[in-house]
Design an enzyme around this catalytic site. Structure first.
Site, PDB file in Angstrom:
ATOM      1  CG  HIS A   1      -1.948   1.021   1.276  1.00  0.00           C
ATOM      2  ND1 HIS A   1      -2.227   1.757   2.399  1.00  0.00           N
ATOM      3  CD2 HIS A   1      -2.822   1.458   0.333  1.00  0.00           C
ATOM      4  CE1 HIS A   1      -3.225   2.574   2.170  1.00  0.00           C
ATOM      5  NE2 HIS A   1      -3.602   2.419   0.916  1.00  0.00           N
TER       6      HIS A   1
ATOM      7  CG  HIS B   1      -4.456   9.270   0.050  1.00  0.00           C
ATOM      8  ND1 HIS B   1      -5.240   9.995   0.939  1.00  0.00           N
ATOM      9  CD2 HIS B   1      -5.138   8.120  -0.194  1.00  0.00           C
ATOM     10  CE1 HIS B   1      -6.326   9.322   1.218  1.00  0.00           C
ATOM     11  NE2 HIS B   1      -6.296   8.175   0.544  1.00  0.00           N
TER      12      HIS B   1
END
Length: 248
Positions: free
Chosen positions: A15, A57
């Site tokens: 991730h 992000h």
């Protein structure tokens, strides 16, 4: 439909590069994930004001760079000068934000695979989806295994589909929705990536019968990983690159 087409991606996916062990979405993180044996990574991609696809992000810059404002409102010349590592630890102070092109060079040089989450700045879903797809197609042209594009934003996935139909796509889901299979079909997806708690024997069977691979995020506990393995799902996205061996 029990016989799905061959799946070229490994089960274990790191991730944002290396989870929480390094500053997310930086080349340092992907290098660290690779040092732990990972061959596939997840990243977040968005557009700068002047159309450069870069990794981040959040919509806002504050958490990972300390700069106020929205990342998509800044030109790449400004974004490229930010410190995207100092927030994490002194070890990574000065680590820059990378472009998708920089990450592609790293992945292609080492035969690593990538899941690119299309993460639009609010209000730019279609523009970002199309731009990320075109850039991915350019960077991975002629390669055996292209990146897997995913998004929570249907409009972004639809734009990616229209821009580069050949790139594989996955619908991201955080909460249940009754039309999930129909939506994935409409978007021409090959996979569905769920909050891991959404998968059970029935949803896995439904997805598989509809022809979709099943992936999960963000799986950081042994019990959760084992449950997904027992269900026969295809991919596990984890922060715990130090806990789970992708060779296991």
């Amino acid at each position: 439909m029990n016989d799905l087409p061959p799946w070229p991606y490994p089960r274990w996916i790191a991730h944002r590069g290396a989870g929480k062990l390094a500053p997310e979405n930086t080349l340092a993180a992907f290098r660290l994930g690779a040092e732990h044996g990972y061959r596939m990574f997840e990243c977040d991609a968005k557009l700068s004001q002047d159309g450069v696809v870069f990794l981040m992000h959040d919509a806002t810059l504050a958490r990972t760079t300390g700069m106020p404002g929205i990342g998509g409102d800044q030109p790449w010349t400004t974004l490229s000068q930010l410190d995207a590592g100092g927030w994490h630890s002194r070890r990574y102070a000065g680590e820059p934000l990378p472009t998708l092109a920089a990450l592609a060079r790293f992945c292609l040089a080492n035969d690593y695979l990538l899941n690119i989450e299309i993460k639009p700045t609010p209000g730019t879903d279609a523009e970002t989806g199309a731009a990320v797809a075109r850039e991915a197609a350019r960077l991975w042209a002629g390669t055996a295994v292209p990146p897997l594009l995913s998004s929570f934003r249907p409009d972004a996935l639809a734009a990616a589909r229209d821009a580069v139909p050949a790139l594989p796509r996955a619908l991201l889901l955080d909460t249940p929705r009754s039309d999930w299979l129909d939506l994935a079909r409409q978007l021409g997806c090959v996979a569905i990536v769920c909050n891991h708690a959404l998968w059970d024997a029935q949803t896995v069977a439904d997805a598989r019968a509809a022809g979709f691979r099943q992936l999960s995020y963000t799986v950081n506990d042994d019990w959760a990983a084992q449950r997904l393995i027992d269900l026969g799902t295809d991919g596990i996205i984890t922060d715990r690159v130090d806990l789970f061996s992708p060779a296991a």
